[in-house]
Design a protein around this motif. Structure first.
Motif, PDB file in Angstrom:
ATOM      1  N   CYS A   1       2.201   7.647   4.786  1.00  0.00           N
ATOM      2  CA  CYS A   1       2.980   6.698   4.007  1.00  0.00           C
ATOM      3  C   CYS A   1       4.020   6.080   4.937  1.00  0.00           C
ATOM      4  N   GLN A   2       4.091   4.777   4.972  1.00  0.00           N
ATOM      5  CA  GLN A   2       5.002   4.092   5.888  1.00  0.00           C
ATOM      6  C   GLN A   2       6.431   4.024   5.354  1.00  0.00           C
ATOM      7  N   TYR A   3       6.678   4.601   4.187  1.00  0.00           N
ATOM      8  CA  TYR A   3       8.028   4.641   3.634  1.00  0.00           C
ATOM      9  C   TYR A   3       8.647   6.033   3.728  1.00  0.00           C
ATOM     10  N   CYS A   4       7.892   7.082   3.348  1.00  0.00           N
ATOM     11  CA  CYS A   4       8.465   8.431   3.362  1.00  0.00           C
ATOM     12  C   CYS A   4       7.921   9.298   4.489  1.00  0.00           C
ATOM     13  N   GLY A   5       6.815   8.896   5.147  1.00  0.00           N
ATOM     14  CA  GLY A   5       6.263   9.651   6.260  1.00  0.00           C
ATOM     15  C   GLY A   5       5.324  10.775   5.870  1.00  0.00           C
ATOM     16  N   ARG A   6       4.998  10.876   4.594  1.00  0.00           N
ATOM     17  CA  ARG A   6       4.106  11.943   4.129  1.00  0.00           C
ATOM     18  C   ARG A   6       2.658  11.621   4.488  1.00  0.00           C
ATOM     19  N   GLN A   7       1.950  12.599   5.096  1.00  0.00           N
ATOM     20  CA  GLN A   7       0.535  12.426   5.396  1.00  0.00           C
ATOM     21  C   GLN A   7      -0.272  12.914   4.210  1.00  0.00           C
ATOM     22  N   THR A   8      -1.133  12.050   3.698  1.00  0.00           N
ATOM     23  CA  THR A   8      -1.943  12.390   2.535  1.00  0.00           C
ATOM     24  C   THR A   8      -3.180  11.511   2.488  1.00  0.00           C
ATOM     25  N   ARG A   9      -4.158  11.936   1.730  1.00  0.00           N
ATOM     26  CA  ARG A   9      -5.366  11.135   1.507  1.00  0.00           C
ATOM     27  C   ARG A   9      -5.199  10.233   0.291  1.00  0.00           C
TER      28      ARG A   9
END
Length: 175
Positions: free
Chosen positions: A84-92
Motif C-alpha cells: 500500500c503506497q499510503y500505509c506501507g502494509r504488504q498484502t494481496r
C-alpha cells in the motif's frame, strides 16, 4: 514439483520469462539450454534423474522487441511490490487508487495510479492525498521498458534469482 517456477535467461543472461520445471527439463534434454542454478530436490524418471533447475540459460540468442508496459492491475501491484503506497502494509488485498481522482481531471496513467489497501482507499475516498491528510510513500512512476516480466512474488521467493534479475533504481535495499 514439475510446476515449480524456473527463471529462463537468454544467451546474454537477460531474463526472458518464468517457465515451469517440465518445460525447463525439455529444453535441457534437447540441448537448447544449460543449468546455471539448481533448486532443491530432483526429478526422477525410469532410467535417470535430473536435479531440479532453478535458473537456466538458452545456448542461442533470442531477439525480442522491447514494448512499453501496459497499465494493468497486475503491473501496478508489481511496480509497487504489493505494498500500500499510503500505509506501507504488504498484502494481496489491494485496490488501484488514482492519486488525483478521475472525476477531478486525474488521468488513468502510470504517474497517477498507485496500489492501496482497502482501508486506505476508503479513507482517501474521492479526495487528493493532501486533502485526506495522507502521504504517498513513493511517487508513482512509469516502470522502465523491459523485454521480460517476472512477477515480484517469484523474485521475493527465489533469492538465487537476484543476481540475474536487474533491479529498478533504488530497489537494492528492498530485496
Amino acid at each position: 514439483m514439475v510446476n515449480s517456477p524456473v527463471l529462463l535467461l537468454n544467451q546474454n543472461y537477460e531474463p526472458l520469462n518464468v517457465c515451469n520445471v517440465k518445460r525447463a527439463i525439455v529444453l535441457l534434454y534437447q540441448g537448447k539450454a544449460e543449468v546455471l542454478e539448481n533448486g532443491l530436490g530432483e526429478i526422477r524418471a525410469l532410467s535417470c534423474s535430473f536435479p531440479l533447475p532453478s535458473v537456466i540459460r538458452l545456448v542461442y540468442l533470442i531477439k525480442r522487441p522491447r514494448h512499453q508496459r501496459r497499465l494493468t492491475r497486475q503491473e501496478v501491484f508489481t511496480r509497487d511490490k504489493y505494498t500500500c503506497q499510503y500505509c506501507g502494509r504488504q498484502t494481496r488485498e489491494l485496490t488501484l487508487d488514482h492519486v488525483i481522482p478521475r472525476y477531478r481531471g486525474g488521468e488513468h496513467v502510470w504517474e497517477n495510479v498507485v496500489s492501496a489497501c482497502i482501508p486506505c482507499n476508503r479513507r482517501k475516498a474521492g479526495r487528493t492525498p493532501s486533502e485526506a491528510g495522507m502521504r504517498l510513500i513513493r511517487a508513482p512512476f512509469r516502470p522502465p521498458v523491459a523485454p521480460f516480466f517476472i512477477p515480484y512474488r517469484y523474485i521475493q521467493a527465489h533469492k538465487e534469482w537476484h543476481r540475474f534479475v536487474p533491479l529498478w533504481e533504488g530497489d537494492e535495499d528492498k530485496l
